[in-house]
Motif scaffolding. Structure first.
Motif, PDB file in Angstrom:
ATOM      1  N   ASP A 236       0.810  -1.220   0.000  1.00 56.14           N
ATOM      2  CA  ASP A 236       0.000   0.000   0.000  1.00 56.14           C
ATOM      3  C   ASP A 236       0.845   1.273   0.000  1.00 56.14           C
ATOM      4  O   ASP A 236       0.452   2.288  -0.568  1.00 56.14           O
ATOM      5  CB  ASP A 236      -0.938   0.019   1.220  1.00 56.14           C
ATOM      6  N   ASN A 237       1.989   1.211   0.651  1.00 51.58           N
ATOM      7  CA  ASN A 237       2.809   2.417   0.799  1.00 51.58           C
ATOM      8  C   ASN A 237       4.274   2.123   0.461  1.00 51.58           C
ATOM      9  O   ASN A 237       5.089   1.903   1.359  1.00 51.58           O
ATOM     10  CB  ASN A 237       2.695   2.940   2.237  1.00 51.58           C
ATOM     11  N   PRO A 238       4.625   2.090  -0.829  1.00 54.28           N
ATOM     12  CA  PRO A 238       6.013   1.805  -1.219  1.00 54.28           C
ATOM     13  C   PRO A 238       6.958   2.871  -0.668  1.00 54.28           C
ATOM     14  O   PRO A 238       6.731   4.067  -0.856  1.00 54.28           O
ATOM     15  CB  PRO A 238       5.974   1.856  -2.756  1.00 54.28           C
ATOM     16  N   LEU A 239       8.010   2.438   0.021  1.00 56.02           N
ATOM     17  CA  LEU A 239       8.934   3.375   0.646  1.00 56.02           C
ATOM     18  C   LEU A 239      10.198   3.532  -0.201  1.00 56.02           C
ATOM     19  O   LEU A 239      10.811   2.547  -0.599  1.00 56.02           O
ATOM     20  CB  LEU A 239       9.312   2.886   2.045  1.00 56.02           C
ATOM     21  N   SER A 240      10.574   4.785  -0.428  1.00 54.19           N
ATOM     22  CA  SER A 240      11.787   5.075  -1.193  1.00 54.19           C
ATOM     23  C   SER A 240      12.952   5.256  -0.229  1.00 54.19           C
ATOM     24  O   SER A 240      13.373   6.370   0.073  1.00 54.19           O
ATOM     25  CB  SER A 240      11.583   6.329  -2.048  1.00 54.19           C
ATOM     26  N   LYS A 241      13.457   4.129   0.239  1.00 56.56           N
ATOM     27  CA  LYS A 241      14.616   4.159   1.122  1.00 56.56           C
ATOM     28  C   LYS A 241      15.358   2.838   0.979  1.00 56.56           C
ATOM     29  O   LYS A 241      14.818   1.850   0.447  1.00 56.56           O
ATOM     30  CB  LYS A 241      14.205   4.393   2.574  1.00 56.56           C
TER      31      LYS A 241
END
Length: 358
Positions: A236-241
Motif C-alpha cells: 500500500d505504501n512503497p517506501l523510497s529508502k
C-alpha cells in the motif's frame, strides 16, 4: 557670509566627489561579480548564484557521490558516503582518504561546519525530488554559505542528467561520453524487454539481514526491478529508502516469486538450509542469486548510475535468449569508463561469484 557660501560649496564638491567615487567602486564591484558568477536555476526552481567556473564540489548524498565521481573525482573536497572495504580494489587511495562529512538524507547527519571549511564552490544533490527538497537545500545553503543545487535523475533520463552536469561543471565532453553509454545500454535493454513482452519473470528483491525487507513495486529504489521484471512486492505504501518495506515471511510465501534477488549482506547463503524459504518457488528451483556490490551495489543501493551494471547483468540472467551482447565485456567497459579501472579476470570472477544461478 561669502566665506560661508564658499565653504558650503567646497563641502558639496567634496561630498559629490566622494559619492561618485563610491558609485564607481560599487559599479566596479558589481561588474566583477557579474563577470565571475552566474545565476543557475536548478531542478526544483531555485535560483542559485554560482561561480562561472566550478572546480571544487561536494555531493550531498551517496547517489550524487557515485554520479559525480564518474565525472571527475579530483573536484571533490570531501565525501558524503564512506567507501566500503570492497572499494579498495577499484578506488585509488587518494579518493578513499578524502574527509567524510555525512549526508543530507539517510539518517547520517551532515557536518555542515566541516563541509564549509573544505571550501567547495558548490554542493550538489541528485535524485528524486522529495516534498522537502527545496526547503532542505535552502537551509543547507544558509547553514554553510555554499551555493547548493539539485539535479533530478531517473534511469530513463540518466543521459540527460549527465549533460546537465556537464554544463554545470564545464565537463561537457566527459559527460557526453558517460551519457552515451547510459543511453545505448538503456535503449538496448528496452528493445530486449519489448521482445520479452508480457513474459516478464515474477521476481522479488530482498534486502536486510533477516531477508524480511523488500523493494516494493513503484518505489524509487525498485525502478530497475520494475523495468526488468514483474515485481511481486505490491504494498500500500512503497517506501523510497534503502531498506524498503518490511514484510513477513507469510507475505513472501503468498507472493511466491519465481525468482529471488538478494541484496549483498542479506541471507542469500542461508536460505537453502531454511525450510520457510525452501517453500518459495524461486528458492526451490534454485533460481536465486546475490547482487554484486563492489564498489557499489549493481541493482541500485543507492539508486544511482551503477544500476546500469545491474541492467547489463540481470537482463542477461533472466532473458538469455534475447541478449546478444557479451556480459563480461560490457561490465568491464563500465568499470573502465565510470571507475577508471581495468577489471582483471579474477576480479570479474570474484564480483560475479554469486551473481549467476547454479
Amino acid at each position: 557670509m561669502k566665506s560661508r557660501k564658499l565653504l558650503l560649496c567646497f563641502v558639496c564638491v567634496i561630498l559629490a566627489g566622494f559619492l561618485l567615487s563610491c558609485t564607481k567602486k560599487s559599479s566596479a564591484k558589481e561588474a566583477i561579480t557579474s563577470a565571475e558568477s552566474r545565476i543557475y536555476v536548478d531542478d526544483v526552481g531555485r535560483q542559485v548564484e554560482l561561480p562561472k567556473k566550478i572546480t571544487r564540489i561536494i555531493p550531498a548524498g551517496p547517489l550524487a557521490q557515485i554520479i559525480l565521481y564518474s565525472i571527475d573525482p579530483d573536484m571533490f573536497t570531501g565525501l558524503t558516503n564512506k567507501w566500503s572495504d570492497s572499494a579498495k580494489e577499484f578506488i585509488p587511495q587518494k579518493y578513499r582518504d578524502l574527509p567524510y562529512f555525512g549526508q543530507l538524507y539517510g539518517g547520517v547527519s551532515l557536518n555542515v561546519e566541516e563541509l564549509a571549511f573544505s571550501e567547495p564552490d558548490c554542493i550538489i544533490d541528485i535524485g528524486e525530488i522529495k516534498k522537502t527538497t527545496l526547503e532542505d537545500l535552502d537551509t543547507l545553503q544558509k547553514q554553510t554559505g555554499i551555493p547548493s543545487v539539485y539535479v533530478v535523475t531517473s534511469l530513463q533520463d540518466m543521459g540527460k542528467t549527465y549533460r546537465v552536469l556537464g554544463e554545470l561543471l564545464g565537463k561537457q565532453e566527459r559527460c557526453e561520453e558517460l551519457a552515451q553509454f547510459c543511453e545505448t545500454t538503456y535503449q538496448r535493454t528496452m528493445e530486449i524487454m519489448e521482445k520479452v513482452g508480457d513474459q516478464k519473470v515474477r521476481s522479488l528483491f530482498v534486502v536486510g539481514e533477516q531477508g524480511l525487507n523488500v523493494l516494493a513495486k513503484n518505489s524509487y529504489h525498485a525502478e530497475l526491478i520494475d523495468m526488468l521484471t514483474d515485481n511481486v512486492a505490491v504494498v500500500d505504501n512503497p517506501l523510497s529508502k534503502g531498506l524498503g518495506n518490511e514484510v513477513t515471511m507469510e507475505q513472501i510465501a503468498l507472493w511466491n516469486p519465481d525468482f529471488v534477488i538478494f541484496d549483498a549482506g542479506s541471507i542469500y547463503r542461508d536460505v537453502a538450509k531454511m525450510a520457510s524459504w525452501n517453500e518459495i518457488a524461486g528458492i526451490a528451483a534454485g533460481r536465486y542469486l546475490e547482487v554484486p556490490s563492489a564498489p557499489h551495489n549493481w541493482m541500485g543501493m543507492p539508486p544511482s548510475v551503477q544500476r546500469f551494471l545491474g541492467m547489463i547483468w540481470i537482463t542477461a540472467v533472466l532473458y538469455p535468449d534475447y541478449c546478444d551482447y557479451d556480459v563480461q565485456e560490457e561490465i568491464c567497459k563500465y568499470y573502465k569508463l565510470f571507475y577508471g579501472c581495468e577489471l582483471t579476470e579474477s576480479q570479474y570472477a570474484s564480483l560475479t561469484e554469486f551473481a549467476f544461478c547454479q
